[in-house]
Design a protein around this motif. Structure first.
Motif, PDB file in Angstrom:
ATOM      1  N   THR A  93      -8.555  -5.238   9.803  1.00  0.00           N
ATOM      2  CA  THR A  93      -8.493  -3.993  10.569  1.00  0.00           C
ATOM      3  C   THR A  93      -7.202  -3.234  10.259  1.00  0.00           C
ATOM      4  O   THR A  93      -7.219  -2.013  10.066  1.00  0.00           O
ATOM      5  CB  THR A  93      -8.588  -4.283  12.080  1.00  0.00           C
ATOM      6  N   GLN A  94      -6.084  -3.954  10.169  1.00  0.00           N
ATOM      7  CA  GLN A  94      -4.803  -3.313   9.846  1.00  0.00           C
ATOM      8  C   GLN A  94      -4.829  -2.698   8.450  1.00  0.00           C
ATOM      9  O   GLN A  94      -4.280  -1.610   8.248  1.00  0.00           O
ATOM     10  CB  GLN A  94      -3.668  -4.321   9.942  1.00  0.00           C
ATOM     11  N   VAL A  95      -5.448  -3.384   7.496  1.00  0.00           N
ATOM     12  CA  VAL A  95      -5.557  -2.841   6.140  1.00  0.00           C
ATOM     13  C   VAL A  95      -6.366  -1.543   6.169  1.00  0.00           C
ATOM     14  O   VAL A  95      -5.982  -0.544   5.548  1.00  0.00           O
ATOM     15  CB  VAL A  95      -6.173  -3.869   5.170  1.00  0.00           C
ATOM     16  N   CYS A  96      -7.477  -1.547   6.895  1.00  0.00           N
ATOM     17  CA  CYS A  96      -8.312  -0.336   6.998  1.00  0.00           C
ATOM     18  C   CYS A  96      -7.549   0.805   7.658  1.00  0.00           C
ATOM     19  O   CYS A  96      -7.634   1.959   7.217  1.00  0.00           O
ATOM     20  CB  CYS A  96      -9.597  -0.644   7.759  1.00  0.00           C
ATOM     21  N   GLN A  97      -6.789   0.508   8.702  1.00  0.00           N
ATOM     22  CA  GLN A  97      -5.998   1.533   9.384  1.00  0.00           C
ATOM     23  C   GLN A  97      -4.917   2.093   8.458  1.00  0.00           C
ATOM     24  O   GLN A  97      -4.673   3.301   8.433  1.00  0.00           O
ATOM     25  CB  GLN A  97      -5.373   0.960  10.657  1.00  0.00           C
ATOM     26  N   ALA A  98      -4.269   1.216   7.683  1.00  0.00           N
ATOM     27  CA  ALA A  98      -3.234   1.670   6.743  1.00  0.00           C
ATOM     28  C   ALA A  98      -3.850   2.529   5.644  1.00  0.00           C
ATOM     29  O   ALA A  98      -3.264   3.534   5.234  1.00  0.00           O
ATOM     30  CB  ALA A  98      -2.504   0.470   6.144  1.00  0.00           C
ATOM     31  N   ALA A  99      -5.033   2.159   5.169  1.00  0.00           N
ATOM     32  CA  ALA A  99      -5.716   2.966   4.144  1.00  0.00           C
ATOM     33  C   ALA A  99      -5.962   4.376   4.669  1.00  0.00           C
ATOM     34  O   ALA A  99      -5.733   5.360   3.961  1.00  0.00           O
ATOM     35  CB  ALA A  99      -7.034   2.300   3.742  1.00  0.00           C
ATOM     36  N   ARG A 100      -6.405   4.458   5.908  1.00  0.00           N
ATOM     37  CA  ARG A 100      -6.665   5.772   6.512  1.00  0.00           C
ATOM     38  C   ARG A 100      -5.375   6.575   6.681  1.00  0.00           C
ATOM     39  O   ARG A 100      -5.312   7.750   6.334  1.00  0.00           O
ATOM     40  CB  ARG A 100      -7.357   5.590   7.855  1.00  0.00           C
ATOM     41  N   ARG A 101      -4.348   5.909   7.193  1.00  0.00           N
ATOM     42  CA  ARG A 101      -3.070   6.579   7.435  1.00  0.00           C
ATOM     43  C   ARG A 101      -2.443   7.075   6.133  1.00  0.00           C
ATOM     44  O   ARG A 101      -1.930   8.183   6.056  1.00  0.00           O
ATOM     45  CB  ARG A 101      -2.114   5.619   8.155  1.00  0.00           C
ATOM     46  N   LEU A 102      -2.515   6.244   5.089  1.00  0.00           N
ATOM     47  CA  LEU A 102      -1.882   6.572   3.807  1.00  0.00           C
ATOM     48  C   LEU A 102      -2.807   7.350   2.870  1.00  0.00           C
ATOM     49  O   LEU A 102      -2.366   7.824   1.826  1.00  0.00           O
ATOM     50  CB  LEU A 102      -1.429   5.284   3.110  1.00  0.00           C
ATOM     51  N   GLU A 103      -4.081   7.424   3.230  1.00  0.00           N
ATOM     52  CA  GLU A 103      -5.090   8.069   2.380  1.00  0.00           C
ATOM     53  C   GLU A 103      -5.113   7.437   0.988  1.00  0.00           C
ATOM     54  O   GLU A 103      -5.008   8.115  -0.035  1.00  0.00           O
ATOM     55  CB  GLU A 103      -4.866   9.584   2.313  1.00  0.00           C
ATOM     56  N   ILE A 104      -5.246   6.113   0.976  1.00  0.00           N
ATOM     57  CA  ILE A 104      -5.339   5.348  -0.263  1.00  0.00           C
ATOM     58  C   ILE A 104      -6.441   4.301  -0.092  1.00  0.00           C
ATOM     59  O   ILE A 104      -6.598   3.721   0.983  1.00  0.00           O
ATOM     60  CB  ILE A 104      -3.992   4.675  -0.629  1.00  0.00           C
ATOM     61  N   GLY A 105      -7.206   4.092  -1.138  1.00  0.00           N
ATOM     62  CA  GLY A 105      -8.208   3.041  -1.112  1.00  0.00           C
ATOM     63  C   GLY A 105      -7.562   1.708  -1.439  1.00  0.00           C
ATOM     64  O   GLY A 105      -6.473   1.651  -2.025  1.00  0.00           O
ATOM     65  N   MET A 147       0.827  -1.186   0.000  1.00  0.00           N
ATOM     66  CA  MET A 147       0.000   0.000   0.000  1.00  0.00           C
ATOM     67  C   MET A 147       0.871   1.248   0.000  1.00  0.00           C
ATOM     68  O   MET A 147       0.552   2.216  -0.678  1.00  0.00           O
ATOM     69  CB  MET A 147      -0.947  -0.007   1.202  1.00  0.00           C
ATOM     70  N   GLU A 148       1.966   1.195   0.756  1.00  0.00           N
ATOM     71  CA  GLU A 148       2.867   2.346   0.800  1.00  0.00           C
ATOM     72  C   GLU A 148       3.493   2.595  -0.567  1.00  0.00           C
ATOM     73  O   GLU A 148       3.589   3.734  -1.014  1.00  0.00           O
ATOM     74  CB  GLU A 148       3.947   2.128   1.865  1.00  0.00           C
ATOM     75  N   GLU A 149       3.913   1.533  -1.239  1.00  0.00           N
ATOM     76  CA  GLU A 149       4.512   1.680  -2.574  1.00  0.00           C
ATOM     77  C   GLU A 149       3.499   2.234  -3.570  1.00  0.00           C
ATOM     78  O   GLU A 149       3.814   3.130  -4.362  1.00  0.00           O
ATOM     79  CB  GLU A 149       5.050   0.335  -3.067  1.00  0.00           C
ATOM     80  N   ALA A 150       2.273   1.719  -3.531  1.00  0.00           N
ATOM     81  CA  ALA A 150       1.226   2.220  -4.434  1.00  0.00           C
ATOM     82  C   ALA A 150       0.986   3.707  -4.189  1.00  0.00           C
ATOM     83  O   ALA A 150       0.856   4.487  -5.138  1.00  0.00           O
ATOM     84  CB  ALA A 150      -0.060   1.425  -4.241  1.00  0.00           C
ATOM     85  N   LYS A 151       0.950   4.111  -2.937  1.00  0.00           N
ATOM     86  CA  LYS A 151       0.746   5.524  -2.604  1.00  0.00           C
ATOM     87  C   LYS A 151       1.903   6.385  -3.104  1.00  0.00           C
ATOM     88  O   LYS A 151       1.693   7.464  -3.660  1.00  0.00           O
ATOM     89  CB  LYS A 151       0.567   5.681  -1.085  1.00  0.00           C
ATOM     90  N   ARG A 152       3.136   5.879  -2.936  1.00  0.00           N
ATOM     91  CA  ARG A 152       4.312   6.628  -3.426  1.00  0.00           C
ATOM     92  C   ARG A 152       4.243   6.837  -4.936  1.00  0.00           C
ATOM     93  O   ARG A 152       4.739   7.831  -5.449  1.00  0.00           O
ATOM     94  CB  ARG A 152       5.608   5.884  -3.087  1.00  0.00           C
ATOM     95  N   HIS A 153       3.614   5.902  -5.644  1.00  0.00           N
ATOM     96  CA  HIS A 153       3.484   6.012  -7.100  1.00  0.00           C
ATOM     97  C   HIS A 153       2.246   6.804  -7.514  1.00  0.00           C
ATOM     98  O   HIS A 153       1.923   6.868  -8.694  1.00  0.00           O
ATOM     99  CB  HIS A 153       3.471   4.622  -7.736  1.00  0.00           C
ATOM    100  N   GLY A 154       1.538   7.374  -6.551  1.00  0.00           N
ATOM    101  CA  GLY A 154       0.411   8.249  -6.861  1.00  0.00           C
ATOM    102  C   GLY A 154      -0.931   7.549  -7.016  1.00  0.00           C
ATOM    103  O   GLY A 154      -1.890   8.165  -7.491  1.00  0.00           O
TER     104      GLY A 154
END
Length: 173
Positions: free
Chosen positions: A40-52, A1-8
């Motif tokens: 739950t961790q996936v949902c928390q990461a989505a919120r933190r990273l602002e990515i669906g 998720m972090e990598e996807a977010k870094r790529h926009g």
């Protein structure tokens, strides 16, 4: 998720049964419930990273497990839970319970539909999603022999004037 977010990316589509692994047969007691810590961790990461994210798992069904996709928005909220309608009853998936209907949700102004793997073999799956307003159809997948399947998805996109996106695990095909 972090990598996807870094790529926009605004949305990450993961392959079929990403959380639980696609290992059959599976029993209802082995499937995850709505309070699963990994979900739950996936949902928390989505919120933190602002990515669906569209994440999938075997989930507890009424009598047998289901093959389920969760569409999570950028705030970590689960917008939709969809269970695979067309299970492969002629193979190992005979241990699964099929879902009842195709669903569409609003993801930050875009209407998304989901069909999982074998659902894509039926033209009616994409048609139902389009009739319910899907602009983009997401397909979590775990399959080999991809060329004919990719061609079929191109046809589904053309027939229904929708975008279609598929994610398959790494590896051959």
């Amino acid at each position: 998720m972090e990598e996807a977010k870094r790529h926009g990316a605004d949305l990450l589509l993961l392959p079929e049964c990403f959380l639980t692994g696609y290992s059959l047969p599976v029993e209802n007691s082995q499937a995850i419930g709505p309070d699963d810590p990994y979900l739950t961790q996936v949902c928390q990461a989505a919120r933190r990273l602002e990515i669906g994210v569209v994440v999938t798992a075997f989930t507890r069904g009424t009598e047998r497990p289901r093959n389920t996709a969760f569409v999570v928005d950028k705030t970590g909220k689960i917008l939709m839970e969809y269970s695979k309608v067309h299970t492969c009853d002629f193979a190992d998936e005979a241990c699964l319970e099929g879902g009842r209907e195709f669903c569409v949700c609003d993801f930050h102004g875009i209407r998304l539909g989901v069909m999982i793997c074998y659902d894509r073999e039926y033209p009616e799956s994409a048609r139902m999603l389009m009739l319910k307003g899907a602009e983009i159809i997401l397909v979590p997948n775990d399959c080999t022999s991809m060329l004919p399947r990719v061609r079929a998805l191109s046809t589904r996109a053309y027939e229904n004037m929708t975008g279609v996106v598929m994610a398959n695990p790494d590896g051959e095909n």
